[in-house]
Write an enzyme that holds these catalytic residues in place. Structure first.
Site, PDB file in Angstrom:
ATOM      1  N   ASP A  95      -6.364  -6.919   4.158  1.00  0.00           N
ATOM      2  CA  ASP A  95      -7.484  -6.290   3.455  1.00  0.00           C
ATOM      3  C   ASP A  95      -8.377  -7.372   2.863  1.00  0.00           C
ATOM      4  OD1 ASP A  95      -8.994  -4.204   2.175  1.00  0.00           O
ATOM      5  OD2 ASP A  95      -7.964  -4.696   0.307  1.00  0.00           O
ATOM      6  N   LYS A 155       3.261 -15.408   3.002  1.00  0.00           N
ATOM      7  CA  LYS A 155       3.471 -16.184   1.778  1.00  0.00           C
ATOM      8  C   LYS A 155       4.966 -16.479   1.700  1.00  0.00           C
ATOM      9  CE  LYS A 155       1.994 -18.011  -2.100  1.00  0.00           C
ATOM     10  NZ  LYS A 155       1.052 -19.131  -2.186  1.00  0.00           N
ATOM     11  N   TYR A 200       0.821  -1.210   0.000  1.00  0.00           N
ATOM     12  CA  TYR A 200       0.000   0.000   0.000  1.00  0.00           C
ATOM     13  C   TYR A 200       0.859   1.267   0.000  1.00  0.00           C
ATOM     14  CZ  TYR A 200      -4.692  -1.907   0.753  1.00  0.00           C
ATOM     15  OH  TYR A 200      -5.898  -2.529   0.602  1.00  0.00           O
ATOM     16  N   ASP A 232      -2.871 -18.253   0.906  1.00  0.00           N
ATOM     17  CA  ASP A 232      -3.864 -18.967   0.084  1.00  0.00           C
ATOM     18  C   ASP A 232      -4.571 -20.040   0.915  1.00  0.00           C
ATOM     19  OD1 ASP A 232      -1.411 -20.299   0.225  1.00  0.00           O
ATOM     20  OD2 ASP A 232      -1.475 -21.067  -1.826  1.00  0.00           O
ATOM     21  N   ASP A 242     -12.305  -8.920   4.415  1.00  0.00           N
ATOM     22  CA  ASP A 242     -13.556  -8.958   3.640  1.00  0.00           C
ATOM     23  C   ASP A 242     -14.105 -10.379   3.596  1.00  0.00           C
ATOM     24  OD1 ASP A 242     -13.434  -6.219   2.960  1.00  0.00           O
ATOM     25  OD2 ASP A 242     -14.106  -6.605   0.909  1.00  0.00           O
TER      26      ASP A 242
END
Ligand code: IPM
Ligand code: MG
Length: 357
Positions: free
Chosen positions: A248, A192, A142, A224, A252
């Site tokens: 983020d 990751k 970001y 994942d 959601d």
């Protein structure tokens, strides 16, 4: 009488609609606990662009910095989709997070018993799920440099940099372990590390900080797999800590455990200075002023404000209980509507919750 200064940033779309309900509930709390909340309204996002030409005016930032807490609705409108990137309303959100140093974003995803029916997932999977996602908020892709879009060998290339310093990882790790200590003492760090170097450093620092918290049961998961496990077996999680972009996305996703993004509150904390409280959902401009959306995420964000910024734990609990009671009374906005319940609008939901304080 105790007084607190709250910088209120309703923003765009349904932001003002839901903030109005949150303020209503805060007023009910003020009455009950004999405290005074001074609200100072400022502009942010598209409404700020219209009035001042920029999404995050200096005055907004000044008021925010001087306040005891910041209460934000939402920013963004389709209208600005084609505007220059540095003027987009979302820039204001990133700007204020950075300017206030809000590096720790707490996003609880709780499946309240009353709402099991509104989850798209099977009852036995989600019933009782209670997860705290801790998202690093001021680093990673970001904010990383270099970034941009440029011409290279006859074609455009776009790039961002997912970058973290040890210090940035260490401070978010500490928040995560501290939060875990106050809960079920289980922490899952999501990265990751099988592919990304930045994740390998992330894991190394998390393991180092873990030595100070021997009571916390720590696990690591690739992002994942975490996305899959959140749906497959959400109740395996207590606290999740992860970097900005992964957080983020996963937050959601987690909102679908209780069944609506309209239920997810958040607190963004800094090392010192005011914290910010906002619902995890966006501005939903198509619904503006229609009295249809769910104000619960915003109201629960006010509860987090009382707890994390004003040390008013009992009042914070009162808000949660009032939300629960209102749901028990059968009131539902359309996003969480189920058979036999009473469909209400944004305002009526706010009124009912305020009345239950
Ligand atoms: C969120 C939002 C923001 C983010 C957007 C609006 C910039 O999706 O708070 O999760 O990506 O952080
Ligand atoms: Mg998001």
């Amino acid at each position: 009488m105790k007084e607190f200064n709250i910088c209120v940033l309703p923003g765009d779309g349904i932001g003002p609609d839901v903030i109005e309900q949150g303020v209503k509930v805060l007023d009910a709390v003020a009455k009950k606990y004999d405290v005074k909340f001074n609200y100072q309204y400022e502009l942010i996002g598209g409404v700020a662009i219209e009035a001042t030409g920029v999404p995050l005016p200096e005055k907004t930032l000044e008021t925010a910095k001087k306040s005891d807490a910041v209460y934000l609705g939402a920013v963004g409108d389709w209208k600005y989709d084609t505007i220059e990137p540095h003027l987009r309303p979302e820039r204001a959100l990133l700007g204020i997070r950075k300017a206030l140093g809000l590096y720790a974003n707490l996003r609880p995803a709780i499946v309240y018993p009353e709402l099991v029916e509104s989850s798209p997932l099977k009852r036995d999977l989600v019933e009782g799920a209670d997860i705290m996602i801790i998202r690093e908020l001021t680093g990673g892709a970001y904010f990383g440099e270099p970034k941009g879009i440029e011409e290279k060998n006859g074609q455009k290339v776009g790039y961002n940099n997912m970058i973290y310093t040890e210090a940035e990882i260490e401070r978010i790790a500490k928040v995560a372990f501290e939060v875990a200590m106050k809960r079920r003492k289980k922490l899952c760090s999501v990265d990751k590390a099988n592919v990304l170097d930045v994740s390998r450093l992330w894991r190394e620092v998390i393991l180092r900080v873990a030595k100070d918290y021997p009571e916390v049961e720590l696990s690591h998961m690739y992002v994942d797999n975490a996305a899959m496990q959140l749906i497959r077996q959400p109740k395996q999680f207590d606290v999740i800590v992860t970097e900005n972009l992964f957080g983020d996305i996963l937050s959601d996703e987690a909102s679908m455990l209780p069944g609506s993004l309209g239920l997810l509150a958040s607190a963004s904390l800094s090392e010192k200075g005011p914290a910010m409280f906002e619902p995890c959902h966006g501005s939903a401009p198509d619904f503006k002023g229609q009295n249809r959306l769910n104000p619960i995420a915003t109201i629960l964000s006010a509860s987090m404000m009382l707890k994390y910024s004003f040390n008013m734990d009992e009042a914070a609990d009162d808000i949660e209980k009032a939300v629960m009671k209102t749901l028990k009374q059968g009131y539902r906005t359309e996003d969480i509507m189920s058979e036999g319940m009473t469909l209400v609008g944004t305002k009526e939901m706010g009124d009912a919750i305020a009345a239950n304080i």
